[in-house]
Design a protein around this motif. Structure first.
Motif, mmCIF file in Angstrom:
data_model
loop_
_atom_site.group_PDB
_atom_site.id
_atom_site.type_symbol
_atom_site.label_atom_id
_atom_site.label_comp_id
_atom_site.label_asym_id
_atom_site.label_seq_id
_atom_site.Cartn_x
_atom_site.Cartn_y
_atom_site.Cartn_z
ATOM 1 N N ASN A 184 0.785 -1.129 0.043
ATOM 2 C CA ASN A 184 -0.131 0.256 -0.014
ATOM 3 C C ASN A 184 0.829 1.284 -0.017
ATOM 4 O O ASN A 184 0.637 2.262 -0.527
ATOM 5 N N VAL A 185 1.686 1.129 0.741
ATOM 6 C CA VAL A 185 2.829 2.643 0.976
ATOM 7 C C VAL A 185 3.190 2.860 -0.327
ATOM 8 O O VAL A 185 3.538 4.184 -0.689
ATOM 9 N N LEU A 186 3.435 2.102 -1.507
ATOM 10 C CA LEU A 186 3.983 2.636 -2.904
ATOM 11 C C LEU A 186 3.006 3.181 -3.458
ATOM 12 O O LEU A 186 3.371 4.296 -4.068
ATOM 13 N N VAL A 187 1.659 2.689 -3.422
ATOM 14 C CA VAL A 187 0.621 3.686 -4.117
ATOM 15 C C VAL A 187 0.227 4.880 -3.205
ATOM 16 O O VAL A 187 0.067 6.034 -3.844
ATOM 17 N N GLU A 188 0.429 4.925 -2.006
ATOM 18 C CA GLU A 188 0.303 6.091 -1.184
ATOM 19 C C GLU A 188 1.614 7.119 -1.360
ATOM 20 O O GLU A 188 1.455 8.370 -1.525
ATOM 21 N N ALA A 189 2.660 6.768 -1.597
ATOM 22 C CA ALA A 189 3.900 7.574 -1.910
ATOM 23 C C ALA A 189 3.485 8.241 -3.270
ATOM 24 O O ALA A 189 3.943 9.458 -3.547
ATOM 25 N N ALA A 190 3.014 7.456 -4.244
ATOM 26 C CA ALA A 190 2.929 7.847 -5.660
ATOM 27 C C ALA A 190 1.879 8.977 -5.572
ATOM 28 O O ALA A 190 2.210 10.019 -6.150
ATOM 29 N N ALA A 191 0.909 8.996 -4.646
ATOM 30 C CA ALA A 191 -0.200 9.871 -4.650
ATOM 31 C C ALA A 191 0.371 11.136 -3.963
ATOM 32 O O ALA A 191 -0.168 12.421 -4.463
ATOM 33 N N CYS A 192 1.356 10.979 -3.129
ATOM 34 C CA CYS A 192 2.012 12.149 -2.661
ATOM 35 C C CYS A 192 3.032 12.864 -3.415
ATOM 36 O O CYS A 192 3.850 13.545 -2.904
ATOM 37 N N GLY A 193 3.213 12.357 -4.697
ATOM 38 C CA GLY A 193 4.438 12.689 -5.582
ATOM 39 C C GLY A 193 5.749 12.354 -5.067
ATOM 40 O O GLY A 193 6.975 12.985 -5.533
ATOM 41 N N ILE A 194 5.888 11.295 -4.361
ATOM 42 C CA ILE A 194 7.291 10.572 -3.874
ATOM 43 C C ILE A 194 7.288 9.317 -4.665
ATOM 44 O O ILE A 194 6.528 8.375 -4.706
ATOM 45 N N PRO A 195 8.615 9.211 -5.383
ATOM 46 C CA PRO A 195 8.984 8.159 -6.062
ATOM 47 C C PRO A 195 9.236 6.850 -5.117
ATOM 48 O O PRO A 195 9.825 7.288 -4.029
ATOM 49 N N SER A 196 9.152 5.723 -5.589
ATOM 50 C CA SER A 196 9.515 4.533 -4.810
ATOM 51 C C SER A 196 10.638 3.808 -5.368
ATOM 52 O O SER A 196 10.804 3.710 -6.561
ATOM 53 N N VAL A 197 11.029 2.846 -4.565
ATOM 54 C CA VAL A 197 12.084 1.778 -4.790
ATOM 55 C C VAL A 197 11.689 0.538 -4.129
ATOM 56 O O VAL A 197 11.346 0.768 -3.142
ATOM 57 N N ALA A 198 11.458 -0.519 -4.846
ATOM 58 C CA ALA A 198 11.119 -1.777 -4.085
ATOM 59 C C ALA A 198 11.870 -2.750 -4.819
ATOM 60 O O ALA A 198 12.828 -2.729 -5.930
ATOM 61 N N VAL A 199 11.776 -3.963 -4.308
ATOM 62 C CA VAL A 199 12.833 -5.034 -4.621
ATOM 63 C C VAL A 199 11.780 -6.042 -5.310
ATOM 64 O O VAL A 199 10.647 -6.706 -5.008
ATOM 65 N N PRO A 200 12.341 -6.689 -6.565
ATOM 66 C CA PRO A 200 11.155 -7.357 -7.455
ATOM 67 C C PRO A 200 10.951 -8.633 -6.728
ATOM 68 O O PRO A 200 9.957 -9.229 -7.113
ATOM 69 N N SER A 201 11.889 -9.147 -6.178
ATOM 70 C CA SER A 201 11.822 -10.496 -5.713
ATOM 71 C C SER A 201 10.680 -10.481 -4.443
ATOM 72 O O SER A 201 10.281 -11.673 -3.984
ATOM 73 N N ALA A 202 10.425 -9.272 -3.911
ATOM 74 C CA ALA A 202 9.101 -9.325 -3.001
ATOM 75 C C ALA A 202 7.834 -9.665 -3.868
ATOM 76 O O ALA A 202 6.811 -9.821 -3.055
ATOM 77 N N LEU A 203 7.828 -9.686 -5.014
ATOM 78 C CA LEU A 203 6.700 -10.065 -6.197
ATOM 79 C C LEU A 203 5.550 -9.287 -6.086
ATOM 80 O O LEU A 203 5.100 -8.630 -7.041
ATOM 81 N N GLY A 204 4.766 -9.205 -4.990
ATOM 82 C CA GLY A 204 3.560 -8.512 -4.820
ATOM 83 C C GLY A 204 3.809 -6.962 -5.208
ATOM 84 O O GLY A 204 2.677 -6.359 -5.768
ATOM 85 N N VAL A 205 4.657 -6.269 -5.175
ATOM 86 C CA VAL A 205 5.102 -5.023 -5.203
ATOM 87 C C VAL A 205 4.933 -4.740 -6.714
ATOM 88 O O VAL A 205 4.642 -3.311 -7.141
ATOM 89 N N ALA A 206 5.075 -5.569 -7.619
ATOM 90 C CA ALA A 206 4.850 -5.548 -9.061
ATOM 91 C C ALA A 206 3.502 -4.584 -9.453
ATOM 92 O O ALA A 206 3.674 -4.062 -10.525
ATOM 93 N N ASP A 207 2.598 -5.024 -8.745
ATOM 94 C CA ASP A 207 1.463 -4.219 -9.009
ATOM 95 C C ASP A 207 1.274 -2.945 -8.340
ATOM 96 O O ASP A 207 0.267 -2.169 -8.744
ATOM 97 N N ALA A 208 2.238 -2.545 -7.524
ATOM 98 C CA ALA A 208 1.857 -1.357 -6.855
ATOM 99 C C ALA A 208 2.961 -0.347 -7.164
ATOM 100 O O ALA A 208 3.105 0.784 -6.416
ATOM 101 N N ILE A 209 3.629 -0.568 -8.034
ATOM 102 C CA ILE A 209 4.711 0.600 -8.665
ATOM 103 C C ILE A 209 4.629 0.600 -10.243
ATOM 104 O O ILE A 209 4.438 -0.616 -10.872
ATOM 105 N N VAL A 210 4.763 1.462 -11.078
ATOM 106 C CA VAL A 210 4.923 1.375 -12.353
ATOM 107 C C VAL A 210 6.667 1.855 -12.848
ATOM 108 O O VAL A 210 6.833 3.070 -12.631
ATOM 109 N N PRO A 211 7.368 0.903 -13.032
ATOM 110 C CA PRO A 211 8.720 1.062 -13.284
ATOM 111 C C PRO A 211 8.959 2.375 -14.425
ATOM 112 O O PRO A 211 8.325 2.189 -15.304
ATOM 113 N N GLY A 212 9.645 2.909 -13.779
ATOM 114 C CA GLY A 212 10.106 4.446 -14.740
ATOM 115 C C GLY A 212 9.162 5.609 -14.547
ATOM 116 O O GLY A 212 9.640 6.718 -15.269
ATOM 117 N N LEU A 213 8.020 5.357 -13.973
ATOM 118 C CA LEU A 213 6.963 6.376 -13.877
ATOM 119 C C LEU A 213 6.770 6.670 -12.461
ATOM 120 O O LEU A 213 7.051 7.686 -12.121
#
Length: 354
Positions: free
Chosen positions: A268-297
């Motif tokens: 959830n925090v990745l979506v919340e950060a995007a809504a606040c204009g904060i870019p995020s970094v996540a580890v792809p091996s965490a798997l579920g994060v792939a739905d919560a981040i748009v790489p490069g955007l």
């Protein structure tokens, strides 16, 4: 339609928030909701609550399915929604023992990876889930990686699994100013799954490369002293703000948010950060994060989970412009309205046994 929701408590973490949000929206749309809980905490106006009598852990495990089966029959529930693995298993045992109410289980994490982290009890739950999950009428997954696991690991038919996005989009997000220096955020519990020490190690790499960097932790947990100790050892400046809700109100500026978790059902925090204009970094091996981040955007998926790879990703993410229009269009997937619409369709299909 009359919906029952089985969850341990109305207060707590992300699943409890989602349950409250969904229940509120169902009631708002004129659907009667009955909540069944077995921790007995918190009420919400307009929602009838039934509390399972407090017992020992063993007595609860044995008696909860029978209580749920009888309650669903007595309350004339049209469809039962269970939240989190333990509730899912209790509801499935009730179904095996004769509960006629259609059942929708909701899995919030990658169970095959997450449950073993909880020790012996988690491993037992995983073995039981492997035998019982396929008995559900329908299943809700928090993300596409979780949905894939429900199909491949737990043998639920693909046409009975629905991805219902978390209602993670804040109603009134505050756009957080970008920090001129590297100021990296960590939001969440200080526990092994979140890997806060890896977060500090990534900051140490950035510092060694000559980048002025600091870290801000919003959260709490048993690893707080370890975080402080490691930061002192490697000479990295950090702040521990404690838990704040909403967390973005406690932040005056930031370069990016780093989620170093080993496993996430979503994030959830990745979506919340995007809504606040904060870019995020996540580890792809965490798997579920792939739905919560748009790489490069909205952020960057690191190449691996080494401190060096995370440091590279932080530098790349901190330069993302975070364009409002395309990000806002993507964020609408996680609005309360959209989440409820898909949930409602899933419950209707289950109630009609489609």
């Amino acid at each position: 339609m009359k919906v029952g929701i089985l969850i341990s408590s109305w207060r707590g973490g992300g699943a409890e928030f989602v349950a409250r949000t969904w229940a509120d929206k169902l009631v708002e749309r004129g659907i009667e909701v009955v909540r069944y809980d077995y921790a007995g905490t918190g009420d919400i106006p307009g929602i009838h609550v039934k509390h399972f009598p407090r017992r020992s852990a063993l007595q609860s495990a044995l008696a909860l399915p029978g209580w749920l089966r009888a309650s669903a029959l007595q309350d004339e529930i049209d469809v039962m929604l269970s939240m989190l693995t333990y509730s899912n298993l209790a509801a499935l045992v009730a179904k095996v023992r004769g509960m006629k109410t259609p059942l929708v289980i909701s899995e919030r994490n990658l169970a095959s990876t997450f449950l073993p982290l909880e020790g012996r009890s988690g491993k037992i739950e995983l073995r039981i889930a492997e035998r019982l999950y396929r008995r559900t009428d329908r299943a809700i997954a928090i993300s596409h990686p979780v949905a894939a696991e429900l199909v491949s690991r737990f043998s639920i038919a693909r046409d009975r699994v629905d991805v219902v996005p978390n209602p993670a989009l804040p109603e009134n997000p505050r756009r957080v100013p970008r920090s001129p220096k590297l100021r990296i955020l960590a939001v969440g519990r200080f526990v092994e799954q979140k890997r806060p020490l890896l977060f500090v190690a990534a900051l140490a790499v950035l510092s060694k490369r000559g980048h002025p960097v600091s870290g801000v932790f919003v959260g709490s947990g048993p690893m707080a002293q370890e975080i402080v100790g490691l930061a002192e050892d490697v000479g990295v400046e950090i702040e521990l703000l404690g838990w704040r809700e909403p967390w973005w109100q406690a932040i005056d500026s930031a370069s990016c948010l780093l989620l170093a978790s080993s496993v996430e059902g979503f994030g959830n925090v990745l979506v919340e950060a995007a809504a606040c204009g904060i870019p995020s970094v996540a580890v792809p091996s965490a798997l579920g994060v792939a739905d919560a981040i748009v790489p490069g955007l909205s952020g960057i998926l690191a190449s691996d989970d080494s401190p060096e790879a995370l440091a590279d990703a932080v530098l790349a993410a901190s330069k993302l412009p975070m364009p409002t229009s395309p990000i806002n269009a993507w964020l609408q997937r996680f609005s309360v309205e959209n989440s409820h619409r898909i949930l409602h369709d899933t419950l209707l299909r289950a109630a009609s046994r489609e």
